[in-house]
Design an enzyme around this catalytic site. Structure first.
Site, PDB file in Angstrom:
ATOM      1  N   GLY A  46       0.775  -1.181  -0.007  1.00 50.64           N
ATOM      2  CA  GLY A  46      -0.151  -0.005   0.083  1.00 50.64           C
ATOM      3  C   GLY A  46       0.599   1.252   0.059  1.00 50.64           C
ATOM      4  CB  CYS A  47       3.585   2.173   2.042  1.00 48.32           C
ATOM      5  SG  CYS A  47       2.731   2.104   3.661  1.00 48.32           S
ATOM      6  CB  THR A  48       5.253   0.416  -2.793  1.00 48.46           C
ATOM      7  OG1 THR A  48       6.066  -0.076  -1.714  1.00 48.46           O
ATOM      8  CG2 THR A  48       6.022   0.347  -4.061  1.00 48.46           C
TER       9      THR A  48
END
Length: 157
Positions: A46-48
């Site tokens: 998700g952060c990527t």
């Protein structure tokens, strides 16, 4: 306990290590609108995805004079690796002691499989040239978020 941060509050003062800039402070945000997005952890799916989307839209933000900054509790070494991997055009700020994350009320109790723990709540702040917070997104859902931030800036500026 940190006071709740609200719209029209000034962003808390900070001075932390960062990619590109070596160190980043609230002074780096002064004079131009800024987007500060807080995410839980480098190299997670998700952060990527969120970071890639900000990077893809970076030239659009830049063309309007808006700076972009990512913030997490990861180490500077982790941020440097993550930044190189994604070829990021904006700084990632390292807050290993969660000082700024806590001051922005993005350090929250979470729960996974019934176990409670403290962690970063995905949040984004739109900050004007005088360091005043003009919009806050909490519990960010990644899909469409970068476009929402871009459109909100255009509405407010």
């Amino acid at each position: 306990m940190v006071d709740e941060i609200n719209l029209n509050d000034k962003i808390p003062s900070f001075n932390l290590k960062a990619t590109i800039l070596n160190t980043c402070s609230d002074a780096n945000l002064l004079g131009q609108w800024s987007v500060l997005f807080i995410y839980p952890k480098d190299n997670t799916s998700g952060c990527t995805k969120e970071t890639k989307e900000f990077n893809e839209k970076y030239s659009d933000f830049k063309s309007l004079g808006v700076k972009v900054f990512g913030l997490s509790k990861d180490t500077l070494a982790s941020h440097i690796s993550f930044s190189k991997k994604l070829d990021l055009q904006f700084p990632l700020i390292s807050d290993p002691n969660t000082q700024l994350i806590q001051n922005l009320n993005a350090w929250k109790e979470k729960s996974m499989y019934g176990k409670k723990y403290m962690g970063t709540e995905r949040s984004t702040f739109l900050i004007d040239q005088n360091l005043i917070i003009k919009h806050i997104w909490r519990k960010v859902k990644i899909d469409g978020h970068v476009d929402q931030v871009f459109d909100k800036y255009k509405d407010l500026s």
